[in-house]
Design an enzyme around this catalytic site. Structure first.
Site, PDB file in Angstrom:
ATOM      1  N   GLU A 166      36.593  93.763  88.325  1.00 21.24           N
ATOM      2  CA  GLU A 166      36.799  95.062  87.661  1.00 21.24           C
ATOM      3  C   GLU A 166      36.430  96.276  88.519  1.00 21.24           C
ATOM      4  O   GLU A 166      35.394  96.926  88.300  1.00 21.24           O
ATOM      5  CB  GLU A 166      35.983  95.124  86.365  1.00 21.24           C
ATOM      6  N   GLU A 356      37.871  86.831  81.845  1.00 20.80           N
ATOM      7  CA  GLU A 356      36.690  87.041  80.992  1.00 20.80           C
ATOM      8  C   GLU A 356      37.157  87.427  79.604  1.00 20.80           C
ATOM      9  O   GLU A 356      38.148  88.138  79.453  1.00 20.80           O
ATOM     10  CB  GLU A 356      35.818  88.208  81.487  1.00 20.80           C
TER      11      GLU A 356
HETATM   12  C1  GAL Z   1      32.527  92.885  82.011  1.00 21.66           C
HETATM   13  C2  GAL Z   1      31.738  92.442  83.212  1.00 21.66           C
HETATM   14  C3  GAL Z   1      30.769  91.347  82.906  1.00 21.66           C
HETATM   15  C4  GAL Z   1      30.086  91.489  81.564  1.00 21.66           C
HETATM   16  C5  GAL Z   1      31.052  91.891  80.477  1.00 21.66           C
HETATM   17  C6  GAL Z   1      30.425  92.158  79.128  1.00 21.66           C
HETATM   18  O1  GAL Z   1      33.093  94.130  82.218  1.00 21.66           O
HETATM   19  O2  GAL Z   1      32.612  91.968  84.196  1.00 21.66           O
HETATM   20  O3  GAL Z   1      29.886  91.243  83.980  1.00 21.66           O
HETATM   21  O4  GAL Z   1      28.968  92.217  81.629  1.00 21.66           O
HETATM   22  O5  GAL Z   1      31.764  93.025  80.863  1.00 21.66           O
HETATM   23  O6  GAL Z   1      30.005  93.465  78.997  1.00 21.66           O
END
Ligand code: GAL
Length: 445
Positions: A166, A356
């Site tokens: 990201e 994710e």
């Molecule tokens: C994403 C990030 C993760 C995690 C997730 C939840 O943006 O890549 O490391 O923290 O958010 O907030």
């Protein structure tokens, strides 16, 4: 909905990140990161938390990998802490750091978990930040060395690579708004940081392609559908500006489309003047094998002249009385479906992976059980959205849950828990939540 609906080849994974999970921040020669120093600044992290112990993945990786396996996942995504293998960020290599990731990789392979390595998940070595960090002209040189060291050491064992996690997240939060490490603010930091990140994502891909045979290379993007608060022209334009910044700024140059453009956005002109090389599009391009998308919330936005540059601000889910997680993030699986379709509609992406997805809900451990029904519902709804896109012809090839265990959630510290496994941070005791058991059942279906 069953796992089998997604097809045989669909990848089911779970994701962690070095600074959020490993702890052992000062062990066996690890160098400081920007999060070690940032978290020492008063008021920057909730409850004054620091990542120094996290959930101690460094010492407990065998237990955690076994848990990932027991829940039924086949892919394990983790990141390499740059300062564990190059304590000063450049120069000498720390052998013990190199060995640690060999051990993690070997354990994955022994258990039948396919490793996906994220090269940069937001933990820049502190010594590089002292030299300007992501704003420095040398960033690309430092990053290239780091990528090369990783490829040379792990490339024979690991074929799946993710260059950046990201870029929008770490540049905007860390170099514009100052709420993540290193806590810098303003356009003079932001412009060089976004440009260097855009260059690094493509250059990292080229290095892995050259050094790792049969590599499967991707990079990840956050994305959020941005909806105007009303049908007033001002709100529609505000939403378009926010959409450009959140969803288009990094992917479009990468795909060869150059810097995105919307009307009435003077900041774009400044950006072009500052980063003249936005125009030299070849260096910003790379033909990735897959693009990772990470969708945590939808946004509703209205015109707000008080907000510098963007002139747009969020109208919170809470005030609009729509469902939201304990981060305050709107739950809207349908908008996740639309973002998957939108990325696919660019037309020159080979494959998408959801690298994710997950949610923070306040958990309670009662008599050895965490009954996190909301998280289960969240995953069900979002997986349905992915399946719908897949059935409509999008080549979406996998879903990686965020995250295995509760961990260090950036400026939210340890209280914002996203794990499928509860961690008691005083004892490091792990307890599988009901959502973890739900995944175990689902992955058998
Ligand atoms: C994403 C990030 C993760 C995690 C997730 C939840 O943006 O890549 O490391 O923290 O958010 O907030």
């Amino acid at each position: 909905m069953k796992k089998s609906d997604f097809g045989e080849d669909f990848l089911w994974g779970v994701t962690i990140a070095a600074i959020q999970n490993e702890g052992a921040s000062f062990t066996k020669g690890k160098g400081l990161t920007i999060w070690d120093t940032f978290s020492k600044r008063i008021g920057k992290i909730k409850n004054g938390d620091t990542p120094s112990h996290a959930c101690d993945f460094y010492h407990r990786y065998k237990e955690d990998l076994l848990l990932a396996k027991q829940l039924g996942f086949k892919v394990f995504r983790f990141s390499i802490a740059w300062s564990r293998i190059l304590p000063e960020g450049q120069g000498r290599i720390n052998k013990s750091g190199i060995n640690f990731y060999h051990q993690v990789i070997d354990e994955c392979l022994t258990l039948g978990l396919t490793p996906y390595i994220t090269l940069y998940h937001w933990d820049l070595p502190h010594d590089l930040e002292k030299e300007g960090g992501w704003c420095s002209h040398f960033l690309l040189k430092w990053f290239s060395r780091f990528v090369t060291v990783c490829a040379e050491n792990y490339g024979s064992k690991v074929k799946n690579w993710i260059i950046l996690n990201e870029p929008m997240g770490f540049t905007t939060l860390g170099y514009m708004l100052g709420i993540h490490a290193p806590g810098k603010m303003g356009l003079n930091n932001y412009f060089p940081a976004i440009h260097n990140a855009a260059l690094a994502q493509a250059e990292g891909g080229r290095i892995i392609r050259e050094l790792v045979s049969n590599a499967n290379i991707g990079t990840t993007f956050s994305c959020s559908e941005v909806m105007p608060f009303s049908d007033k022209e001002q709100d529609i334009k505000a939403a378009a500006r926010m959409d450009l910044m959140l969803n288009r700024l990094f992917i479009e140059p990468l795909l060869g489309k150059g810097l995105p453009h919307v009307e009435d956005f003077p900041m774009l002109e400044k950006m072009l003047v500052h980063n003249k090389t936005w125009k030299y599009t070849e260096r910003l391009q790379f033909d990735f094998d897959y693009i990772g998308i990470q969708n945590y919330f939808a946004l509703t936005v209205k015109h707000n002249p008080l907000i510098p540059y963007l002139q747009a601000s969020e109208v919170k889910a809470k005030t609009r009385k729509v469902p939201y997680t304990d981060m305050g993030w709107e739950i809207n699986a349908e908008s996740c479906y639309r973002m998957i379709k939108r990325f696919w509609d660019y037309g020159n992406i080979r494959k998408l992976l959801v690298t994710e997805g997950g949610a923070f809900f306040k958990d309670k451990l009662i008599n050895g059980t965490v009954d996190d029904a909301q998280r289960i519902q969240y995953f069900q709804e979002y997986l349905e959205a992915v399946l719908k896109a897949k059935r409509e012809g999008v080549n979406v090839g996998g879903y990686f849950a965020w995250t295995l265990t509760d961990n260090f959630e950036w400026s939210e510290g340890y209280q914002a828990t996203f794990g499928l496994i509860h961690v008691d941070f005083s004892t490091q005791q792990r307890t599988i939540k009901n959502s973890g058991y739900w995944w175990r059942q689902f992955l058998k279906s």
